[in-house]
Design a protein around this motif. Structure first.
Motif, PDB file in Angstrom:
ATOM      1  N   GLY A  10      13.070  51.880  32.103  1.00  0.00           N
ATOM      2  CA  GLY A  10      14.502  51.680  32.297  1.00  0.00           C
ATOM      3  C   GLY A  10      15.300  52.939  31.989  1.00  0.00           C
ATOM      4  N   SER A  11      14.916  53.637  30.938  1.00  0.00           N
ATOM      5  CA  SER A  11      15.592  54.889  30.592  1.00  0.00           C
ATOM      6  C   SER A  11      15.383  55.957  31.662  1.00  0.00           C
ATOM      7  N   ILE A  12      14.167  56.047  32.169  1.00  0.00           N
ATOM      8  CA  ILE A  12      13.884  57.020  33.239  1.00  0.00           C
ATOM      9  C   ILE A  12      14.673  56.677  34.486  1.00  0.00           C
ATOM     10  N   PHE A  13      14.726  55.388  34.841  1.00  0.00           N
ATOM     11  CA  PHE A  13      15.484  54.952  36.011  1.00  0.00           C
ATOM     12  C   PHE A  13      16.958  55.304  35.872  1.00  0.00           C
ATOM     13  N   PHE A  14      17.554  55.007  34.709  1.00  0.00           N
ATOM     14  CA  PHE A  14      18.970  55.308  34.535  1.00  0.00           C
ATOM     15  C   PHE A  14      19.237  56.810  34.498  1.00  0.00           C
ATOM     16  N   TYR A  15      18.308  57.583  33.995  1.00  0.00           N
ATOM     17  CA  TYR A  15      18.492  59.032  34.030  1.00  0.00           C
ATOM     18  C   TYR A  15      18.488  59.535  35.470  1.00  0.00           C
ATOM     19  N   ILE A  17      19.159  57.882  38.292  1.00  0.00           N
ATOM     20  CA  ILE A  17      20.351  57.514  39.065  1.00  0.00           C
ATOM     21  C   ILE A  17      21.603  58.199  38.526  1.00  0.00           C
ATOM     22  N   SER A  18      21.620  58.555  37.246  1.00  0.00           N
ATOM     23  CA  SER A  18      22.788  59.267  36.726  1.00  0.00           C
ATOM     24  C   SER A  18      22.874  60.682  37.284  1.00  0.00           C
ATOM     25  N   VAL A  19      21.738  61.266  37.627  1.00  0.00           N
ATOM     26  CA  VAL A  19      21.722  62.613  38.188  1.00  0.00           C
ATOM     27  C   VAL A  19      22.154  62.599  39.652  1.00  0.00           C
ATOM     28  N   TYR A  20      21.701  61.597  40.402  1.00  0.00           N
ATOM     29  CA  TYR A  20      21.907  61.599  41.845  1.00  0.00           C
ATOM     30  C   TYR A  20      23.149  60.844  42.315  1.00  0.00           C
ATOM     31  N   LEU A  21      23.748  60.002  41.496  1.00  0.00           N
ATOM     32  CA  LEU A  21      24.923  59.248  41.910  1.00  0.00           C
ATOM     33  C   LEU A  21      26.189  59.865  41.339  1.00  0.00           C
ATOM     34  N   SER A  22      27.295  59.537  41.977  1.00  0.00           N
ATOM     35  CA  SER A  22      28.582  59.991  41.444  1.00  0.00           C
ATOM     36  C   SER A  22      28.918  59.197  40.187  1.00  0.00           C
ATOM     37  N   LYS A  23      29.910  59.670  39.450  1.00  0.00           N
ATOM     38  CA  LYS A  23      30.298  58.984  38.218  1.00  0.00           C
ATOM     39  C   LYS A  23      30.808  57.581  38.502  1.00  0.00           C
ATOM     40  N   ASP A  24      31.550  57.413  39.582  1.00  0.00           N
ATOM     41  CA  ASP A  24      32.073  56.086  39.920  1.00  0.00           C
ATOM     42  C   ASP A  24      30.948  55.121  40.282  1.00  0.00           C
ATOM     43  N   SER A  25      29.991  55.590  41.073  1.00  0.00           N
ATOM     44  CA  SER A  25      28.869  54.725  41.463  1.00  0.00           C
ATOM     45  C   SER A  25      27.997  54.370  40.257  1.00  0.00           C
ATOM     46  N   PHE A  26      27.730  55.349  39.413  1.00  0.00           N
ATOM     47  CA  PHE A  26      26.928  55.089  38.218  1.00  0.00           C
ATOM     48  C   PHE A  26      27.647  54.133  37.277  1.00  0.00           C
ATOM     49  N   GLY A  27      28.942  54.302  37.142  1.00  0.00           N
ATOM     50  CA  GLY A  27      29.719  53.395  36.299  1.00  0.00           C
ATOM     51  C   GLY A  27      29.689  51.969  36.825  1.00  0.00           C
ATOM     52  N   ALA A  28      29.780  51.808  38.139  1.00  0.00           N
ATOM     53  CA  ALA A  28      29.731  50.467  38.729  1.00  0.00           C
ATOM     54  C   ALA A  28      28.365  49.826  38.490  1.00  0.00           C
ATOM     55  N   ILE A  29      27.303  50.586  38.652  1.00  0.00           N
ATOM     56  CA  ILE A  29      25.962  50.049  38.419  1.00  0.00           C
ATOM     57  C   ILE A  29      25.772  49.690  36.946  1.00  0.00           C
ATOM     58  N   SER A  30      26.235  50.537  36.052  1.00  0.00           N
ATOM     59  CA  SER A  30      26.099  50.258  34.619  1.00  0.00           C
ATOM     60  C   SER A  30      26.894  49.016  34.222  1.00  0.00           C
ATOM     61  N   TRP A  31      28.097  48.870  34.775  1.00  0.00           N
ATOM     62  CA  TRP A  31      28.926  47.709  34.455  1.00  0.00           C
ATOM     63  C   TRP A  31      28.279  46.426  34.961  1.00  0.00           C
ATOM     64  N   MET A  32      27.766  46.444  36.175  1.00  0.00           N
ATOM     65  CA  MET A  32      27.114  45.261  36.728  1.00  0.00           C
ATOM     66  C   MET A  32      25.826  44.928  35.971  1.00  0.00           C
ATOM     67  N   ASN A  33      25.108  45.938  35.518  1.00  0.00           N
ATOM     68  CA  ASN A  33      23.902  45.705  34.712  1.00  0.00           C
ATOM     69  C   ASN A  33      24.273  45.024  33.398  1.00  0.00           C
ATOM     70  N   ALA A  34      25.296  45.511  32.736  1.00  0.00           N
ATOM     71  CA  ALA A  34      25.728  44.903  31.476  1.00  0.00           C
ATOM     72  C   ALA A  34      26.210  43.474  31.700  1.00  0.00           C
ATOM     73  N   LEU A  35      26.936  43.250  32.773  1.00  0.00           N
ATOM     74  CA  LEU A  35      27.434  41.908  33.079  1.00  0.00           C
ATOM     75  C   LEU A  35      26.286  40.952  33.379  1.00  0.00           C
ATOM     76  N   SER A  36      25.295  41.408  34.125  1.00  0.00           N
ATOM     77  CA  SER A  36      24.170  40.534  34.449  1.00  0.00           C
ATOM     78  C   SER A  36      23.349  40.193  33.206  1.00  0.00           C
ATOM     79  N   ILE A  37      23.182  41.131  32.297  1.00  0.00           N
ATOM     80  CA  ILE A  37      22.470  40.852  31.046  1.00  0.00           C
ATOM     81  C   ILE A  37      23.248  39.838  30.209  1.00  0.00           C
ATOM     82  N   PHE A  38      24.557  39.986  30.163  1.00  0.00           N
ATOM     83  CA  PHE A  38      25.397  39.058  29.410  1.00  0.00           C
ATOM     84  C   PHE A  38      25.327  37.650  29.995  1.00  0.00           C
ATOM     85  N   VAL A  39      25.454  37.537  31.309  1.00  0.00           N
ATOM     86  CA  VAL A  39      25.413  36.230  31.965  1.00  0.00           C
ATOM     87  C   VAL A  39      24.045  35.579  31.791  1.00  0.00           C
ATOM     88  N   THR A  40      22.981  36.357  31.919  1.00  0.00           N
ATOM     89  CA  THR A  40      21.632  35.819  31.733  1.00  0.00           C
ATOM     90  C   THR A  40      21.450  35.294  30.315  1.00  0.00           C
TER      91      THR A  40
END
Length: 77
Positions: A10-15, A17-40
């Motif tokens: 998971g750490s390697i994956f996030f590293y 995508i953080s290199v290849y995506l823009s800050k806005d795209s990475f932020g959206a993915i991180s927010w949705m990941n946190a939301l999905s963990i919370f809902v689960t």
């Protein structure tokens, strides 16, 4: 061991995508990941631990597995 491997991958994956995506795209993915963990976590109600304990403690665990399957399917929909 599996939990450690999952954290490392998971750490390697996030590293990556953080290199290849823009800050806005990475932020959206991180927010949705946190939301999905919370809902689960909220939808699980700790039922996984209850089912595991019931299966380990009893000779017959068919009702616990069926209840967990029903709960998983209804919360998925």
């Amino acid at each position: 061991m599996q939990a450690l491997a999952l954290q490392v991958l998971g750490s390697i994956f996030f590293y990556i995508i953080s290199v290849y995506l823009s800050k806005d795209s990475f932020g959206a993915i991180s927010w949705m990941n946190a939301l999905s963990i919370f809902v689960t976590t909220i939808l699980g109600f700790g039922l996984e631990q209850v089912v595991i304990r019931r299966i380990a403690a009893s000779q017959r665990s068919d009702w616990a597995a069926a209840a967990f399957l029903f709960h998983s399917l209804t919360t998925f929909l």
